[in-house]
Design an enzyme around this catalytic site. Structure first.
Site, PDB file in Angstrom:
ATOM      1  N   LYS A 199       5.242   1.020   6.792  1.00 56.45           N
ATOM      2  CA  LYS A 199       5.500  -0.086   5.864  1.00 56.45           C
ATOM      3  C   LYS A 199       5.456   0.438   4.430  1.00 56.45           C
ATOM      4  CE  LYS A 199       3.836  -4.827   4.967  1.00 56.45           C
ATOM      5  NZ  LYS A 199       2.833  -5.852   5.340  1.00 56.45           N
ATOM      6  N   SER A 223       4.779 -10.262   6.768  1.00 57.64           N
ATOM      7  CA  SER A 223       5.542  -9.443   5.867  1.00 57.64           C
ATOM      8  C   SER A 223       5.958  -8.077   6.423  1.00 57.64           C
ATOM      9  CB  SER A 223       4.714  -9.218   4.591  1.00 57.64           C
ATOM     10  OG  SER A 223       3.535  -8.506   4.875  1.00 57.64           O
ATOM     11  N   SER A 248       0.432 -10.694   8.843  1.00 60.59           N
ATOM     12  CA  SER A 248       1.653  -9.909   8.645  1.00 60.59           C
ATOM     13  C   SER A 248       1.938  -8.804   9.651  1.00 60.59           C
ATOM     14  CB  SER A 248       1.646  -9.299   7.246  1.00 60.59           C
ATOM     15  OG  SER A 248       2.059 -10.280   6.332  1.00 60.59           O
TER      16      SER A 248
HETATM   17  N1  GLN Z   1       2.404 -14.865   5.611  1.00 62.16           N
HETATM   18  C1  GLN Z   1       1.139 -14.682   4.973  1.00 62.16           C
HETATM   19  C2  GLN Z   1       1.301 -14.774   3.474  1.00 62.16           C
HETATM   20  O1  GLN Z   1       2.362 -14.991   3.057  1.00 62.16           O
HETATM   21  C3  GLN Z   1       0.511 -13.380   5.388  1.00 62.16           C
HETATM   22  C4  GLN Z   1       0.893 -12.212   4.567  1.00 62.16           C
HETATM   23  C5  GLN Z   1       0.217 -10.956   5.007  1.00 62.16           C
HETATM   24  O2  GLN Z   1      -0.498 -10.908   6.000  1.00 62.16           O
HETATM   25  N2  GLN Z   1       0.415  -9.906   4.231  1.00 62.16           N
HETATM   26  O3  GLN Z   1       0.378 -14.636   2.746  1.00 62.16           O
END
Ligand code: GLN
Length: 474
Positions: free
Chosen positions: A78, A153, A177
């Site tokens: 990532k 994400s 994410s």
């Molecule tokens: N979807 C969640 C957010 O937007 C989780 C994001 C994450 O785990 N980095 O914060």
């Protein structure tokens, strides 16, 4: 080799038996990327040349009998983890040309194993989002239906593995994410116990919530990658010294279901799939018990106060002076505001505004401090539940992969989809999403994930039940 189904566990055996070399395996992945990634857009950058070099080095390690668990395994990273000499952008314009000056601890560990780094993957900007649509470089697509998101994400990492363009991948999980994209693309995704994997060299989003973890096709693959990256790191002040976590208890084979909580916005067929998996576990000898997590309904609100508060603080350093993009202006104040105003996308700016608001003098008591107090209650709810059950289970996501654009202009709808994953990060416990069947949308089969949550340090429980769910083939 069939890259669509190949696992890292199988590739390990084949490499050890000299059925093919790490270089041949890497070439196969580079080919797949060249054929498919124009459509999927899982990668922001592919490192073909250095990947070949690493593959050759891995073949030498294997020839010399120095093989480790992941030697020669092609992996995707990532874009928010630092690799010395490489761009790491967090899919943001503000860091578009930022070159990392050191390796993240997880990267040093994988380099020592002789892993092959294929490239850096697309993500929501600074890991804020659940679809990769917040990337400054355009969304990734779900290999199961390219009109849909792969989740986020860590959506690029998930899409890469699901499309056979990497064997395993690293993701980061602040509120889901890793698990949510795993669920939407039919993979296993592990968010380890807070403190078990070093965050040194991971670009911080919500420091008290972030964990690096693994994505793979099977529990065994996610497990192997986790084993390679875990461990105490003196460079991370929140890293847990080895041996701090309670020793795993014997499994009683009891699973807890917070039933009252599951109805919230879930699609009926996703819930039906969840019930089918539960029933299958029951016939495999598990006792399923209803449990109550009384403060869980507040988790989403608490998360969307604490995470932006921490993120706004963490992002303060991107000021046009220290890192990355710098927009010239007459005064230092204008350099800050112009750089940040153009370098950050709308979702990042939104969270900075929310974060600075909930931390501001007049509101910190009403929002931030209250949220922290309720976070403690949520943690206690889990601790109480784990007195009588080995694992708590929920669907990973209330909905299957949604259409690109469907929620992009409705931040609250996007946040609502995080309902089952955020409580886990607030409590710091480990959780894993495992595939459990599919639902149909517009004639396409879309994967559904089953989330297993264990007490702190309970990863072994997740792997054990995860393997069981894989065998049940719901
Ligand atoms: N979807 C969640 C957010 O937007 C989780 C994001 C994450 O785990 N980095 O914060």
């Amino acid at each position: 080799m069939n890259l669509a189904t190949l696992t890292s566990t199988e590739a390990r055996k084949a490499l050890d038996a000299r059925e093919y070399s790490a270089l041949e395996l890497t070439e196969a992945y580079l080919d797949a990327i060249a054929k498919k990634d124009a459509e999927i857009h899982a990668y922001l950058e592919v490192w073909a040349d250095s990947a070949r070099g690493e593959a050759k080095a891995a073949d030498e390690m294997i020839a010399r009998g120095m093989t480790q668990a992941l030697t020669g395994i092609p992996l995707a990273v990532k874009d928010n983890m630092l690799i010395e000499g490489r761009i790491a952008s967090s899919a943001s314009r503000i860091l578009e040309n930022y070159v990392a000056s050191y390796d993240a601890t997880v990267i040093s560990k994988l380099k020592a194993q002789g892993v092959v780094f294929l490239g850096r993957t697309n993500m929501d900007e600074f890991a804020m989002g659940g679809s990769t649509e917040n990337s400054a470089f355009g969304p990734s697509r779900n290999p199961h239906d390219t009109t849909r998101v792969p989740g986020g994400s860590s959506g690029g990492s998930a899409a890469a593995v699901a499309a056979g363009m990497a064997l395993v991948a690293l993701g980061s999980d602040t509120g889901g994410s890793i698990r949510q994209p795993a669920s939407l693309t039919g993979l296993v995704g592990l968010k380890p116990t807070y403190g078990t994997v070093s965050r040194f060299g991971l670009m911080a989003m919500g420091s008290s919530l972030d964990q690096i973890g693994s994505l793979g096709k099977t529990t065994a693959d996610a497990h192997a990658l986790f084993d390679a990256i875990r461990g105490y790191d003196p460079n991370d002040s929140t890293s847990l010294p080895d041996g701090t976590l309670p020793v795993a208890r014997n499994m009683q084979k009891v699973i807890g279901v917070p039933r009252a909580f599951l109805k919230e916005g879930s699609d009926a067929d996703v819930l039906a799939q969840f019930e089918k998996t539960l029933a299958a576990l029951q016939s495999a000898g598990y006792e399923v018990r209803d449990i109550d997590l009384p403060n869980i309904p507040y988790a989403l609100a608490v998360y969307y106060i604490i995470m932006p508060a921490e993120a706004s603080t963490n992002l303060a350093k991107y000021d046009g002076i220290r890192y990355g993009l710098s927009t010239p202006a007459d005064t230092i104040g204008d350099v800050y505001s112009k750089t940040r105003g153009t370098g950050f996308g709308p979702e990042v700016r939104r969270r900075i505004l929310v974060g600075t608001f909930v931390l501001s003098a007049g509101y910190a008591d009403a929002y931030y401090r209250k949220a922290r107090a309720v976070r403690g209650l949520i943690r206690d709810d889990f601790a109480r539940a784990f007195e009588s059950v080995d694992a708590v289970v929920t669907p990973t996501s209330p909905v299957p992969a949604f259409k690109i654009g469907e929620k992009a202009n409705d931040p609250l709808a996007m946040y609502a989809a995080d309902i089952f994953t955020v409580p886990v990060n607030l409590a710091g416990v480990p959780a894993m999403s495992v595939p459990s069947g599919t639902v149909v949308r517009e004639g396409k089969q879309l994967p559904v994930g089953f989330q297993l949550i264990a007490p702190h340090g309970g990863e072994e429980t997740l792997f054990r039940i995860g393997e069981e769910v894989e065998k049940l083939k719901v």
